[in-house]
Motif scaffolding. Structure first.
Motif, short mmCIF file in Angstrom:
data_model
loop_
_atom_site.label_atom_id
_atom_site.label_comp_id
_atom_site.label_asym_id
_atom_site.label_seq_id
_atom_site.Cartn_x
_atom_site.Cartn_y
_atom_site.Cartn_z
N VAL A 217 0.84 -1.21 0.00
CA VAL A 217 0.00 0.00 0.00
C VAL A 217 0.86 1.25 0.00
CG1 VAL A 217 -1.69 1.30 1.33
CG2 VAL A 217 -1.93 -1.17 1.12
N GLN B 103 2.65 1.63 -3.44
CA GLN B 103 1.73 2.03 -4.51
C GLN B 103 1.31 3.48 -4.35
OE1 GLN B 103 0.93 0.02 -7.14
NE2 GLN B 103 0.08 1.90 -8.00
N ALA B 104 1.07 3.90 -3.10
CA ALA B 104 0.70 5.30 -2.87
C ALA B 104 1.84 6.24 -3.23
CB ALA B 104 0.29 5.48 -1.41
N ARG B 105 3.08 5.83 -2.95
CA ARG B 105 4.23 6.67 -3.32
C ARG B 105 4.35 6.80 -4.83
NH1 ARG B 105 9.00 5.24 -5.00
NH2 ARG B 105 8.84 3.08 -4.30
N ASP C 30 1.90 6.40 -7.01
CA ASP C 30 0.78 7.21 -7.49
C ASP C 30 1.02 8.70 -7.25
OD1 ASP C 30 -0.40 4.87 -8.22
OD2 ASP C 30 -1.72 4.74 -6.46
N ALA D 59 2.93 7.18 5.61
CA ALA D 59 1.57 7.28 5.10
C ALA D 59 1.16 8.74 4.92
CB ALA D 59 0.60 6.57 6.04
N VAL E 253 2.76 10.34 1.78
CA VAL E 253 2.20 9.99 0.47
C VAL E 253 0.72 10.29 0.39
CG1 VAL E 253 3.96 8.24 0.05
CG2 VAL E 253 1.84 7.59 1.19
N ILE F 294 -2.04 9.34 2.50
CA ILE F 294 -3.07 8.37 2.84
C ILE F 294 -3.24 8.32 4.35
CG2 ILE F 294 -2.69 6.96 0.78
CD1 ILE F 294 -1.08 5.03 2.48
#
Length: 288
Positions: A37, A40-42, A44, A88, A91, A93
């Motif tokens: 997670v 992927q957030a980084r 994105d 978190a 990035v 989230i």
């Protein structure tokens, strides 16, 4: 002949699987891992590992390890939770579900410390002081009176009268009054905080780091960016740093640290596991 749905179409079998039901929850085994997670957030967000490390001050090897679900380099559960929150937020989230997922996979949070018993409960178990034994004192007084009466009854005439006259005519000598002391009054002791401030050089910035509530990784640099310290400060240990202009600090677990800047305590309430980056200069404690 009417054309319609068959009874089987009107009443679907209960054995038919409901795949698209919104209430169906994904099993824990199918959830994406914490590292997946975050990675992927980084991606994105269009950020690199170097950029994340610079922003959060979390070292590059630790960022790579967390994105691979390897938390052994974090130094413990408290630091792992703090790094997960920091990455978190960096990035964009919510860190709460990831921290909860970490707790499920690592045995949950440690139990809260048991509060200390109130002082008045400790007072209850103390033995009460002994009361004076008035009965024994009265018996002793009666015995003394009887002995005195017996002595005076058996003592002879003139000696007894003379002794009585002397006892009646004499006056008790007054005790001499104590002479006033000629010593000077003691000088008032200086306030410890004032002496601590006076002992700090005014032309430099002095920072004392005290791991009073637990261990924490810290990093310290001077005004030129030169590394003064980078390592783990165990509980109960202290480090003092000086520079002529400023001191840059990075606290891995700010909740475990107490700071004293230029001889004065800094009242900052940080949460356990919270990563903080601070800068201090000469004069009163101020975050740079």
């Amino acid at each position: 002949m009417s054309i319609g749905n068959s009874p089987e179409d009107d009443h679907p079998s209960d054995d038919r699987p409901v795949e698209d039901s919104p209430a169906a929850e994904r099993p824990a085994e199918e959830r994406p891992s914490i590292g997946h997670v975050l990675r992927q957030a980084r991606v994105d967000a269009g950020l690199t590992v170097d950029e994340i490390s610079t922003t959060t001050r979390v070292r590059i090897p630790i960022v790579h390890a967390i994105e691979q679900d390897d938390f052994s380099r974090c130094g413990g559960d408290v630091y792992a939770r703090g790094h997960i929150r920091t990455l978190a937020r960096a990035v964009g989230i919510d860190p709460a579900p990831l921290v909860a997922q970490y707790d499920v996979g690592h045995g949950g949070r440690p139990p809260a410390p048991t509060p200390a018993a109130p002082l008045f409960e400790a007072e209850r178990i103390r033995s009460e002081p002994r009361r004076p034994n008035w009965t024994a004192a009265m018996v002793a007084a009666i015995v003394a009176v009887i002995a005195f009466v017996g002595y005076t009854a058996f003592s002879g005439g003139e000696d007894g009268d003379e002794g009585q006259q002397i006892a009646e005519g004499s006056t008790p000598s007054k005790p001499e009054a104590p002479k006033p002391s000629a010593s000077k009054p003691a000088d008032p002791k200086p306030d410890p905080s004032d002496s601590a401030v006076a002992g700090v050089p005014r032309d430099k910035v002095t920072v004392k780091v005290d791991a009073a509530d637990g261990r924490s990784w810290i990093s310290v640099k001077d005004h030129n960016g030169r590394q003064l310290f980078d390592g783990l400060l165990k509980q109960g240990q202290t480090k003092t740093f000086q520079d002529k202009q400023k001191i840059d600090l990075v606290l891995g677990d700010a909740g475990a640290i107490k700071l004293f800047v230029n001889g004065k305590p800094v009242d900052n309430e940080f949460e356990p596991g919270q990563v903080e980056r601070l800068t201090y200069t000469k004069g009163d404690p101020e975050v740079g």
